[in-house]
Design an enzyme around this catalytic site. Structure first.
Site, mmCIF file in Angstrom:
data_model
loop_
_atom_site.group_PDB
_atom_site.id
_atom_site.type_symbol
_atom_site.label_atom_id
_atom_site.label_comp_id
_atom_site.label_asym_id
_atom_site.label_seq_id
_atom_site.Cartn_x
_atom_site.Cartn_y
_atom_site.Cartn_z
ATOM 1 N N GLU B 215 6.034 23.074 11.180
ATOM 2 C CA GLU B 215 5.408 21.805 11.572
ATOM 3 C C GLU B 215 5.940 20.666 10.728
ATOM 4 O O GLU B 215 6.205 19.571 11.225
ATOM 5 C CB GLU B 215 3.883 21.918 11.427
ATOM 6 C CG GLU B 215 3.104 20.766 12.076
ATOM 7 C CD GLU B 215 2.816 19.583 11.144
ATOM 8 O OE1 GLU B 215 2.308 18.569 11.624
ATOM 9 O OE2 GLU B 215 3.126 19.653 9.929
ATOM 10 N N HIS B 324 0.466 15.884 0.682
ATOM 11 C CA HIS B 324 1.833 16.202 0.238
ATOM 12 C C HIS B 324 1.989 16.033 -1.274
ATOM 13 O O HIS B 324 3.047 15.619 -1.753
ATOM 14 C CB HIS B 324 2.873 15.375 1.005
ATOM 15 C CG HIS B 324 3.007 15.809 2.441
ATOM 16 N ND1 HIS B 324 4.105 15.540 3.207
ATOM 17 C CD2 HIS B 324 2.169 16.520 3.240
ATOM 18 C CE1 HIS B 324 3.934 16.046 4.420
ATOM 19 N NE2 HIS B 324 2.759 16.643 4.462
#
Lengths: 353, 356
Positions: B215, B324
């Protein structure tokens, strides 16, 4: 025909994205003797298959036929041609180049003010593509229109030639070197049926390969490419993409695909069995037909094998015939043992073929 | 953290997230995560298979003798197994490993972090000297795996090996977790927990729990998975950003305020009928929810909704801060609400989607 002649003829043919016909015709003349089936689809992808005496899932091997180039979009009243880029072309490399235009292969030159007529300031900047034009020596629009029309493609006028110690230069080694490799591939032994696809329109967004993979519905795909090579002075080790003469490059990741690990391992083993050098492609940007192919239908395990080429997307790329030979031997070993590769892929998925 | 007896589901979710984030799984290198998930789902599934790209496709228990009727829907739920990371591109003469990003990785974030390769090798990210932080690019970074020479390094990792951040999950306060890879192991945990709870009281529909690959590098796994499943509609379960920290960009999603139901992001406009199904179900069951309009980013729904002739798709989003980074933060109550919402949807006997 020698590998060298094959690559040179293919590199000299004109086949900017969307106008791959001349390249396709040339390829057909080479492969027709070694295949059982052939077909060209509506986009212009050429499919050639070998099934006779072979059983099992289909391996698709592909190489794109198209090259980057220019497209004429307007003819000025004074007969000069305005153009735009087809695919990734750096405007800095264009001024002053000799080109050929359109199906009639009209010679021309990309015009730019000579050094005498430009100021030092101007000479520090690259001219944008909108300021450039192709001069085909026509007096006016009417004369130019007899020779070219908007939509015609143009390519660098480079004729390929061998030089140095086993090197070759040519305008379209990306990806006629892959096409030459695929021509050779169709003559190789393989336990599984093989469909070779010479694809169109890779340089403008991997367009042909996607529909080709949909049609072929392969179990595995191997993409053959001419890739970037940066082994020139000033490039640090870890910033070099590939090195000329170090053998075919195997991709672990690029900007478009993360290749199937089993197939990557199998390519390495193939090169080692063949006793030829191989190298990693060490940059992770850029894309190949693999980016489109691996996502088609339920997904296709895909790998990419490339021949290093310096200066691609320019007037003269440079490759090594020894890299081509090593690539050819690697593909032959890979094909000969592709049944084992497939068994390992299925085993990883917990399935028993 | 609340005790198991008070909130067995929340405790289970925390445990799942601990286990799932402990395993490295950068995009294209998800095999360890997949293996762990296969063990977790096996007792609750009718069928488990791995597709050509490595997506794990789990068929939930069906109601015996009742499934497959004319009212029955094929429903795809998708959470991605992969996480951001780095890939080794070169080993220098002194054994330092040069790297490139996998997915959206900031070089500034990466500096001085520990990373773990999928084969277990651990290292720390160092940098060549730079004048100012803005000069820090991936070309300047390297991973030091403690090797004294090229040969020693080559014996431990190879070019093409991938690594992810390797921080363990910590509990912060009563309800929140801090860790790496919560994007999207939180979603994986939500799917596993939903599958478990559904097994006791199966859905009348055919429900496919899909743990997707790749993804983070461009929604590559989910489309092929959807092609194989041909669902009537699909829900991605993924993290989303929040706007609830100092001077954050305006974004009406906050931690602890319930599961988020996506209206749109850069990859998909949620199918109106699917979105309304989620909203109406949450309203009827009293499940806390918030509507999410994300001006950036994408999820697997972006690929799924364009598969074949089109798949009505929506997203059940899990609010997450500091995406992230090694310090991603979720609120377990939001994940709890996500499980409730999925179960309430899947247990409806008749699902009629409204107009798009």
């Amino acid at each position: 025909m020698t590998d060298r002649e094959l690559i040179m003829q293919l590199s000299d043919a004109m086949g900017v994205s969307g106008e791959e016909g001349p390249v396709r015709d040339l390829i057909w003349s080479y492969v027709r003797a070694s295949v059982d089936e052939a077909f060209t689809d509506t986009m212009g992808n050429l499919y050639v298959s070998r099934r006779e005496g072979r059983k099992g899932p289909v391996l698709m091997v592909s190489a794109h036929m198209d090259e980057v180039g220019l497209m004429i979009h307007h003819i000025e009243s004074d007969g000069l041609l305005r153009f735009s880029a087809v695919g990734g072309l750096d405007p800095r490399i264009l001024p002053g180049r000799a080109v050929v235009v359109g199906p009639k292969q009209i010679p021309g030159v990309i015009g730019a003010p000579p050094i005498h007529l430009s100021s030092p300031g101007e000479r520090k900047k690259a001219l944008p593509m909108d300021d450039l034009y192709i001069d085909i020596g026509a007096d006016d629009r009417a004369e130019a229109e007899k020779l070219v029309k908007p939509g015609d493609r143009a390519v660098f006028a480079t004729k390929s030639e061998p030089f140095g110690d086993g090197l070759l230069k040519g305008k379209a080694l990306d990806n006629r070197v892959g096409c030459a490799l695929l021509v050779r591939t169709m003559a190789m032994d393989c336990p599984f049926p093989v469909t070779g696809v010479f694809t169109v329109q890779e340089e403008i967004g991997l367009r042909g390969a996607r529909v080709a993979a949909y049609r072929v519905e392969p179990a595995m795909a191997l993409i053959l490419e001419g890739t970037t090579c940066a082994d020139t002075p000033g490039t640090e080790d870890h910033e070099q993409s590939t090195r000329l003469g170090d053998g075919p490059a195997i991709t672990f990741m690029d900007g478009s695909v993360i290749p199937n690990r089993v197939m990557v391992e199998a390519l390495i083993e193939a090169a080692e069995r063949a006793g030829v050098p191989w190298q990693w492609k060490r940059t992770t940007f850029g894309g190949t037909d693999g980016g489109a192919v691996h996502k088609v239908r339920e997904g296709v395990p895909t790998a990419v094998l490339s021949v290093p080429c310096r200066y691609i997307h320019g007037p003269a790329a440079v490759m090594s015939l020894s890299d081509f030979d090593a690539a050819r031997r690697t593909v032959a070993e890979f094909l000969a043992h592709v049944d084992g590769v497939w068994a390992r892929i299925m085993e990883e998925r917990g399935m028993h073929p | 953290m609340t005790t198991a007896t008070e909130h067995p589901r929340r405790e289970a979710l925390v445990q799942l997230i601990r286990e799932l984030t402990a395993v490295p799984g950068p995009s294209g290198h998800e095999q360890s995560v997949r293996a762990r998930l296969q063990e977790l789902v096996a007792p609750y599934a009718d069928e488990v298979r791995v597709d050509p790209l490595g997506n794990l496709i789990v068929t939930g228990r069906s109601r015996k003798g009742e499934g497959g009727g004319p009212q029955s829907r094929r429903i795809m739920l998708a959470a991605h197994m992969d996480e951001i990371g780095v890939i080794a591109i070169h080993i220098d003469d002194d054994g330092f490993v040069r790297i490139r990003p996998i997915g959206g990785v900031s070089p500034t974030m990466l500096l001085a972090q520990r990373v773990r390769f999928t084969n277990g090798t651990v290292g720390v990210v160092g940098s060549e000297p730079v004048e100012k932080p803005g000069d820090l690019t991936f070309e300047k970074l390297f991973v030091d795996i403690g090797a004294a020479s090229k040969e020693e390094a080559q014996a431990r990792i190879r070019i093409g090996d991938a690594a992810s951040l390797c921080h363990r999950v910590e509990e912060a306060g009563s309800h929140r977790l801090i860790g790496k890879g919560l994007d999207d192991r939180s979603g994986c945990a939500v799917l596993v927990q939903t599958l478990r709870e559904l097994a006791d009281n199966p859905s009348p529909h055919a429900v496919y729990f899909v743990f997707t690959v790749q993804e983070e590098v461009g929604l590559r796994g989910a489309g092929p998975a959807a092609y194989g499943i041909e669902p009537d509609f699909a829900l991605a379960v993924d993290v989303t950003a929040t706007g609830d920290y100092p001077k954050a960009k305006t974004l009406d999603v906050g931690l602890g305020k319930g599961v988020a139901i996506k209206v749109q992001d850069r990859s998909v406009i949620a199918h109106r009928g699917v979105r309304e199904l989620l909203v109406e179900t949450a309203e009827a069951a009293g499940i806390p929810y918030q509507l999410e309009i994300l001006p950036f980013g994408g999820t697997d729904a972006g690929a799924i909704h364009l598969t074949r002739a089109g798949v009505p798709s929506g997203v059940v989003s899990l609010p997450t801060r500091y995406l992230h980074t090694p310090g991603e933060m979720v609120d377990v109550r939001d994940l709890d609400a996500a499980v409730s919402l999925l179960l309430e949807v899947l247990r409806q006997d008749v699902i009629e989607l409204g107009e798009p």
